[in-house]
Structure formats: C-alpha cells, structure tokens
Design a protein around this motif. Structure first.
Motif, short mmCIF file in Angstrom:
data_model
loop_
_atom_site.label_atom_id
_atom_site.label_comp_id
_atom_site.label_asym_id
_atom_site.label_seq_id
_atom_site.Cartn_x
_atom_site.Cartn_y
_atom_site.Cartn_z
N THR A 91 1.07 -29.69 17.45
CA THR A 91 1.48 -29.03 16.21
C THR A 91 2.04 -27.65 16.55
OG1 THR A 91 -0.32 -30.17 15.08
CG2 THR A 91 0.69 -28.33 13.91
N TYR A 123 3.00 -23.87 15.91
CA TYR A 123 2.61 -22.71 15.10
C TYR A 123 3.47 -21.51 15.49
CZ TYR A 123 -1.51 -25.23 13.49
OH TYR A 123 -2.34 -26.14 12.92
N ARG A 155 2.83 -18.41 14.66
CA ARG A 155 2.06 -17.17 14.79
C ARG A 155 0.74 -17.46 15.53
NH1 ARG A 155 2.63 -14.82 9.53
NH2 ARG A 155 4.32 -16.25 9.03
N PRO A 156 0.15 -16.41 16.17
CA PRO A 156 -1.07 -16.63 16.96
C PRO A 156 -2.28 -17.03 16.11
CG PRO A 156 -0.46 -14.30 16.99
CD PRO A 156 0.66 -15.03 16.32
N ALA A 157 -2.34 -16.58 14.88
CA ALA A 157 -3.41 -16.95 13.95
C ALA A 157 -2.83 -16.80 12.55
CB ALA A 157 -4.62 -16.04 14.15
N PRO A 158 -3.43 -17.48 11.56
CA PRO A 158 -2.83 -17.47 10.23
C PRO A 158 -2.58 -16.07 9.65
CG PRO A 158 -4.61 -19.09 10.33
CD PRO A 158 -4.64 -18.32 11.63
N GLU A 161 -0.47 -26.53 19.32
CA GLU A 161 -1.86 -27.00 19.35
C GLU A 161 -1.84 -28.49 19.65
OE1 GLU A 161 -4.36 -28.26 15.97
OE2 GLU A 161 -4.55 -29.33 17.84
N PHE A 184 -5.05 -24.79 22.49
CA PHE A 184 -4.02 -23.92 21.95
C PHE A 184 -3.15 -23.40 23.09
CE2 PHE A 184 -7.11 -24.50 18.83
CZ PHE A 184 -6.42 -24.48 17.64
N GLU A 239 -0.01 -21.34 24.39
CA GLU A 239 1.02 -20.33 24.15
C GLU A 239 2.22 -20.68 25.01
OE1 GLU A 239 -0.59 -16.45 24.87
OE2 GLU A 239 -1.85 -16.52 23.08
N TYR A 243 -8.19 -21.82 15.79
CA TYR A 243 -7.14 -21.30 14.93
C TYR A 243 -7.64 -20.64 13.64
CZ TYR A 243 -2.27 -20.73 13.77
OH TYR A 243 -1.04 -20.20 13.52
N GLY A 244 -8.30 -19.50 13.85
CA GLY A 244 -8.68 -18.69 12.69
C GLY A 244 -10.06 -18.97 12.13
N LEU A 264 -13.31 -23.62 22.80
CA LEU A 264 -11.97 -23.18 22.38
C LEU A 264 -11.15 -22.95 23.64
CD1 LEU A 264 -9.87 -22.03 20.38
CD2 LEU A 264 -11.05 -19.86 20.53
N ILE A 265 -10.08 -23.69 23.80
CA ILE A 265 -9.25 -23.57 25.01
C ILE A 265 -7.89 -23.00 24.63
CG2 ILE A 265 -8.20 -24.78 26.97
CD1 ILE A 265 -10.39 -26.88 26.75
N GLU A 266 -7.52 -21.92 25.29
CA GLU A 266 -6.21 -21.31 25.07
C GLU A 266 -5.47 -21.22 26.40
OE1 GLU A 266 -6.23 -18.34 21.53
OE2 GLU A 266 -8.07 -18.00 22.64
N ASN A 267 -4.32 -21.86 26.43
CA ASN A 267 -3.53 -21.90 27.66
C ASN A 267 -2.26 -21.10 27.52
OD1 ASN A 267 -5.25 -23.82 28.93
ND2 ASN A 267 -4.25 -25.45 27.77
N GLN A 268 -1.81 -20.61 28.65
CA GLN A 268 -0.50 -19.96 28.71
C GLN A 268 0.40 -20.92 29.47
OE1 GLN A 268 -1.16 -16.04 30.30
NE2 GLN A 268 1.00 -15.93 30.80
N ILE A 269 1.51 -21.31 28.83
CA ILE A 269 2.35 -22.34 29.44
C ILE A 269 3.73 -21.80 29.76
CG2 ILE A 269 3.46 -24.58 29.04
CD1 ILE A 269 0.97 -25.52 28.00
N LYS A 303 -6.41 -33.40 13.04
CA LYS A 303 -6.39 -33.10 11.61
C LYS A 303 -6.20 -34.32 10.73
CE LYS A 303 -4.83 -28.54 12.07
NZ LYS A 303 -3.56 -28.03 12.52
#
Lengths: 154, 247
Positions: free
Chosen positions: A86, A88, A90-93, A115, A120, A122, B50-51, B118-123, B241
């Motif tokens: 998905t 997005y 922006r980094p957060a809403p 996502e 998540f 970037e 995500y928030g 929570l996994i956050e990657n830089q691609i 989702k």
C-alpha cells in the motif's frame, strides 16, 4: 479496420479526453491509453498501444516511431514500487507528505512509504529532478514495479 | 554479553517518546553486521503500526528497538517478518506452551496478544539497506483496560522475569534467526512460521469486506499474503487490512 480508421479513432478519443479506451473484435484488439495529456497538458495526442493477434498484424501495424514519440519513459525518469503493498505519501497520518508535485528530489531522498504486510518501507529515489507526476493516490494498493512518480531530470 | 552473533550496542533509556523514533533520529549508520539497540523502561509515544499507539506501564514491559544495515531484496521483505516473529516465538516457547504467531507479525499466548512488532525499512535500488525493528512484549503488566485481547507473560504463565536478561536472550534468538535469513535458509524459516501460525488448518470465521465468512488459513504466498480457503469453495489471498480473523 485499417490505419485510417485507427487514426480517426485516436483523434476522437483525444477530443473526448478519454483516459483509456479498449476495442475488441474477432481479429483485432486495440487498447489506447491517454497518458500524455495527464502528464503534459500541451500534448493532447494519446499514447497508443496496439495488441493485435499475429494474423491481423499486417492490417494495423502502427508506425512505431511516431507513436513512441513522447513516451513518458523517454522524457522523464521513473520511480517504481519495489514490492506489492500500500502506497503512503506521508510518514504517518498526521505528518507532512514526503514529496509533492513540482518538488525537487535528490537521489537518496525518501519519496514515499510502501506498507507490505505491516512492514513499512521508506522508498528512496534513485534519481534526481523535479516531480512532474504523482501516479498513485495515498493509501492505494500498488503492484511490483508499478510506476509511482515521474521525475523530470532537466 | 559475549555470545552475540553480531556485536550489540545497547542504549538503556529511562523514558523516551519512542525507541523506534530514537533509533531513526539518531541516524546511526551502523557498520555492517552491527546491531544498535535502544531499550526504554517507558515510552510516552510508543508506536504501533502507522500511527497506532502502544501503551504500557513503566518498567512492566519490555520495549525496545534494534537496527542494522542489511542487503536483502525488497521483494523478500516478508521474510523479515518471519524471522523476527520466529525469534520471539522460539525464545518465549522456552517459558511454556501456548505461544503462536498471528499473521502477519503478532505473538499470541493462549490466543491473547502478548507482543507486537513494528518493522521499518529503508529501501534503495530494490534492496533493504537498513532496518529498524521495534518490539513491545507484555511481561509483568496485569491490567489491560483498553486492549481486551491483550495479556502478559505474568498473567498467563504466573512467572516473573529480569527484564534485561530477557532482552539479551531475545536478542540472541533474533540474531540466530536473522543469520538464517542472510544465509538463505528461507524454507526452514517459512516452515517454522507456518508450523506455529495461529489458526492454520482450522475452521475459523473471518470478517472480509463487512461480511462474515467461514474458512481455513492455508498459509501465506510468496509476498506474505494470507491464503484462506473459504467454505464457499474459493481460495483467496489477502492483505492485512482486507481480512480479520474472529477469535
């Protein structure tokens, strides 16, 4: 259907400003996608994609050079999705968008988050230039290799 | 602390907004193979996905993030979910029975959520270059007002833990699973994940697009989508989702 008919059809579609048109008969299938007008309003001529069965090839083989002229890939650089997920912007809403139309991006700059199964990602631009087209809406699904942004390097 | 597979640089924090943001902001460009870890006794803005916010009482739970440089194909990013889920599951299973992995990356104990990831990657250029992974494990918290499906190790196993020892031991397990990932042992990682996947091959009810369907989880596809065979006779693939399992 011969080349003249197809040209007339393209003109009609262009005039009506249709984004996409598909026609199919027993021996020919024509799909016309009007990409150019949405990228650059000065050019209203649509980009055409012909996909005829082999037997019908001789009757409606387009002149490739004239139709490939102005393809977005040739004028602009692209930023594509490296995965399904998905998109997005922006980094957060509650945060600002990473980039918007007209912004200058540098190689290595984060342009969006994809996502994928709650990971998540970037996404960094591999190119530098000005964003001339954002092709995906916030929070919409994207496929592997789908075009996300067009960047004008000049 | 000498038996880590990859060197660990641990920062212990008392109170922080979020360990995840702390690691991301500190812009630590780890050397390859080094792990930077931030552990906080309390997070004021602990982040879920995500928030979403993650809440916990001070020093009751284990909240930490770790980051490392890597070079994994972006198309295989779901394997990170698998290896982190497996690492937590393997370590926690030493404490008792009843642990399972809820797709895509929650840890359950007797059907109650006890840990989230929570996994956050830089691609860049199609590869994951850097990962920051946050983990929240409910250890000693006893009251869960807002999250009815959550519980803690103490509530269910009636055990107490020394948080730092648990952290070190979890990190060791996570590194073992991560080494499998970079050594290409994808099938064995996937097999373990599927073996412990909550609800697999069991009849369950699913909420899909505002309707309730009966079905069975078959597994996951190569992109990590959940594969469910529905009682109406179709096999379908879902993003997180799009489907909610009712349990």
């Amino acid at each position: 259907m011969d080349l003249k008919d197809i040209k007339a059809l393209i003109q009609l579609i262009s005039k009506l400003e249709l984004k996409e048109f598909e026609y199919q008969s027993a021996d020919v299938r024509i799909r016309i996608k009007n990409v150019i007008s949405s990228v650059n309003d000065q050019r209203k001529e649509p980009l055409t994609v012909f996909d005829p069965p082999v037997s019908a090839k001789s009757t409606c083989d387009p002149e490739p050079t004239s139709h490939r002229e102005g393809l977005p890939d040739e004028e602009f650089l692209s930023i594509r999705s490296p995965m399904i997920g998905t998109f997005y912007e922006r980094p957060a809403p509650d945060k600002e968008v990473f980039v918007k139309l007209g912004d200058r991006v540098e190689a290595g700059q984060t342009v969006c988050v994809i996502e994928a199964m709650k990971l998540f990602n970037e996404i960094e631009s591999e190119v530098s230039g000005r964003i001339v087209k954002v092709l995906v809406e916030d929070a919409s699904p994207v496929e592997y290799d789908q075009l996300l942004f067009l960047v004008d390097p000049s | 602390m000498h038996s880590f597979l990859y060197p660990v640089y641990l920062t212990e924090l008392d109170t922080i907004d979020s360990t995840q943001d702390y690691l991301k902001k500190s812009q630590l460009h780890n050397s390859p193979y080094e792990w930077t870890v931030a552990w906080a006794l309390k997070q004021t803005k602990g982040r879920g996905t995500y928030g979403n916010h993650w809440q916990g009482e001070k020093a009751k739970n284990l909240t930490f993030s770790f980051s490392f440089r890597t070079h994994l194909s972006a198309r295989k990013n779901f394997l990170l979910n698998i290896c982190i889920s497996n690492g937590l599951h393997k370590r926690l299973s030493l404490e008792g029975e009843g642990f399972s992995i809820k797709w895509p990356n929650d840890l359950l104990l007797n059907g109650r959520k006890i840990a989230g990831i929570l996994i956050e990657n830089q691609i860049s250029k199609g590869y994951i270059q850097h990962s920051v992974i946050g983990t929240g494990l409910n250890v000693h918290q006893e009251k869960f007002e807002t999250l009815s499906k959550a519980s803690s190790l103490k509530n269910i196993l009636n055990k107490t833990f020394i948080l730092k020892e648990l952290l070190i031991s979890l990190l060791k397990n996570l590194q073992k699973e991560y080494r499998k990932l970079i050594q290409g042992e994808e099938q064995s990682l996937k097999n373990y994940y599927l073996l412990h996947l909550f609800g697999k091959n069991q009849k369950n009810y699913f909420k899909i697009d505002h309707s309730i369907y009966e079905g069975e989880i078959q597994g996951i596809d190569k992109d990590g989508r959940l594969v469910v065979s529905l009682a109406k006779g179709t096999q379908e693939y879902f993003f997180p989702k799009e489907i909610d399992m009712i349990y």
